[in-house]
Motif scaffolding. Structure first.
Motif, PDB file in Angstrom:
ATOM      1  N   THR A 122      -4.568   4.330   8.049  1.00 56.58           N
ATOM      2  CA  THR A 122      -4.372   3.208   8.956  1.00 56.58           C
ATOM      3  C   THR A 122      -4.694   3.640  10.383  1.00 56.58           C
ATOM      4  O   THR A 122      -4.885   4.818  10.665  1.00 56.58           O
ATOM      5  CB  THR A 122      -2.917   2.693   8.917  1.00 56.58           C
TER       6      THR A 122
ATOM      7  N   ARG B 148      -0.534   9.758  -2.739  1.00 55.92           N
ATOM      8  CA  ARG B 148      -1.631   9.719  -1.776  1.00 55.92           C
ATOM      9  C   ARG B 148      -1.140   9.133  -0.465  1.00 55.92           C
ATOM     10  O   ARG B 148      -0.040   8.613  -0.367  1.00 55.92           O
ATOM     11  CB  ARG B 148      -2.783   8.885  -2.336  1.00 55.92           C
ATOM     12  N   ARG B 149      -1.965   9.236   0.572  1.00 52.12           N
ATOM     13  CA  ARG B 149      -1.597   8.696   1.873  1.00 52.12           C
ATOM     14  C   ARG B 149      -2.391   7.429   2.152  1.00 52.12           C
ATOM     15  O   ARG B 149      -3.469   7.208   1.584  1.00 52.12           O
ATOM     16  CB  ARG B 149      -1.846   9.717   2.990  1.00 52.12           C
ATOM     17  N   VAL B 150      -1.844   6.580   3.009  1.00 53.19           N
ATOM     18  CA  VAL B 150      -2.508   5.344   3.401  1.00 53.19           C
ATOM     19  C   VAL B 150      -3.211   5.561   4.736  1.00 53.19           C
ATOM     20  O   VAL B 150      -2.612   6.031   5.697  1.00 53.19           O
ATOM     21  CB  VAL B 150      -1.483   4.193   3.547  1.00 53.19           C
TER      22      VAL B 150
ATOM     23  N   GLY C 263       2.340   1.795  -3.509  1.00 49.68           N
ATOM     24  CA  GLY C 263       1.346   2.322  -4.438  1.00 49.68           C
ATOM     25  C   GLY C 263       0.940   3.743  -4.104  1.00 49.68           C
ATOM     26  O   GLY C 263       0.760   4.578  -5.003  1.00 49.68           O
ATOM     27  N   ALA C 264       0.801   4.034  -2.810  1.00 48.01           N
ATOM     28  CA  ALA C 264       0.398   5.377  -2.401  1.00 48.01           C
ATOM     29  C   ALA C 264       1.476   6.406  -2.732  1.00 48.01           C
ATOM     30  O   ALA C 264       1.172   7.540  -3.126  1.00 48.01           O
ATOM     31  CB  ALA C 264       0.093   5.395  -0.909  1.00 48.01           C
ATOM     32  N   SER C 265       2.743   6.008  -2.567  1.00 44.03           N
ATOM     33  CA  SER C 265       3.841   6.927  -2.896  1.00 44.03           C
ATOM     34  C   SER C 265       3.838   7.266  -4.383  1.00 44.03           C
ATOM     35  O   SER C 265       4.038   8.416  -4.774  1.00 44.03           O
ATOM     36  CB  SER C 265       5.181   6.311  -2.496  1.00 44.03           C
ATOM     37  N   LYS C 266       3.600   6.266  -5.217  1.00 43.01           N
ATOM     38  CA  LYS C 266       3.572   6.507  -6.665  1.00 43.01           C
ATOM     39  C   LYS C 266       2.404   7.403  -7.051  1.00 43.01           C
ATOM     40  O   LYS C 266       2.498   8.218  -7.970  1.00 43.01           O
ATOM     41  CB  LYS C 266       3.464   5.180  -7.417  1.00 43.01           C
ATOM     42  N   ALA C 267       1.276   7.256  -6.354  1.00 45.76           N
ATOM     43  CA  ALA C 267       0.078   8.033  -6.682  1.00 45.76           C
ATOM     44  C   ALA C 267       0.021   9.366  -5.941  1.00 45.76           C
ATOM     45  O   ALA C 267      -0.895  10.158  -6.161  1.00 45.76           O
ATOM     46  CB  ALA C 267      -1.171   7.210  -6.347  1.00 45.76           C
TER      47      ALA C 267
ATOM     48  N   LEU D 186       0.825  -1.205   0.000  1.00 46.04           N
ATOM     49  CA  LEU D 186       0.000   0.000   0.000  1.00 46.04           C
ATOM     50  C   LEU D 186       0.860   1.256   0.000  1.00 46.04           C
ATOM     51  O   LEU D 186       0.573   2.227  -0.713  1.00 46.04           O
ATOM     52  CB  LEU D 186      -0.918   0.012   1.228  1.00 46.04           C
ATOM     53  N   LEU D 187       1.920   1.252   0.806  1.00 45.13           N
ATOM     54  CA  LEU D 187       2.801   2.416   0.872  1.00 45.13           C
ATOM     55  C   LEU D 187       3.477   2.676  -0.467  1.00 45.13           C
ATOM     56  O   LEU D 187       3.620   3.818  -0.896  1.00 45.13           O
ATOM     57  CB  LEU D 187       3.853   2.214   1.957  1.00 45.13           C
TER      58      LEU D 187
END
Length: 220
Positions: free
Chosen positions: A134, A130-132, A124-128, A121-122
């Motif tokens: 949790t 966005r934040r995860v 993918g979120a870094s590439k997009a 998730l981290l």
């Protein structure tokens, strides 16, 4: 460069854990060539170049620039992420295979899956950009007896089941699924000044009794 990247493969994980390669990765927070890294780390350039090629092969570093210096082309590398999370998926069992709440190995499998899923998730979120989202709780509890601990586990199970039943909506069209993991394990006793683990003291001539806990000692 990503903020965090998950390392999925066993070979890549092994490459990242090598002491020399780990130092090279840390140094490549700022781009550098084999010659520059050799000077930074005090290592032979040929050795650094060999490890760079291995790190590049596993996608942990990337070529960012080529500089021409006379008859030589200098290759400048940078790490693909500021930090890395090693996913234990390649060596850890699937927790769905042996769902035993009293098994220490099952608890480890749950933890391994947690690292794998959140690490992905981290990434993918870094590439997009966005934040995860949790949430976590970390606390300690001290039980007087094994029976108290088992009663606590039963109460906790019932409380969680009630909360999940109240909030879970399988039919929610815009809903998102979340994984919730709750685990409990004994904390190892801290070493004393003499180097041994601290614990209950036993006077000479006494028989020290141990806590009877069926299912704990013999389950892996």
């Amino acid at each position: 460069m990503l903020d965090v990247a998950a390392i999925e493969g066993g070979a890549a994980a092994e490459a990242s854990l090598d002491p020399v390669r780990s130092r090279i990765l840390a140094s490549l927070a700022e781009p550098g060539s084999a010659t520059m890294l050799a000077a930074r780390l005090g290592l032979p350039r040929k050795k650094v170049n060999y490890h760079l090629k291995e790190l590049e092969r596993h996608g942990l570093v990337e070529l960012t620039e080529k500089r021409r210096k006379g008859n030589v082309t200098e290759r400048v590398y940078s790490a693909t992420a500021s930090s890395y999370v090693i996913s234990p998926s390649a060596v850890s069992p699937d927790p769905a295979e042996t769902p035993d709440q009293l098994s220490a190995r099952w608890l480890l499998a749950l933890g391994a899956r947690l690292v794998q899923e959140v690490g992905s998730l981290l990434t993918g979120a870094s590439k997009a950009g966005r934040r995860v989202v949790t949430f976590g709780i970390d606390t300690e509890v001290r039980f007087t007896t094994a029976a108290d601990r088992m009663a606590f586990a039963e109460d906790l199970t019932q409380a969680v089941a009630a909360l999940v039943s109240h909030y879970h909506d399988e039919a929610a069209p815009e809903g998102r699924n979340y994984r919730m993991v709750i685990g409990m394990h004994q904390i190892a006793a801290a070493p004393t000044a003499g180097g041994t683990a601290s614990g209950p003291r036993q006077r000479t001539g006494e028989t020290q009794e141990t806590e009877s806990d069926p299912g704990q000692e013999h389950r892996g």
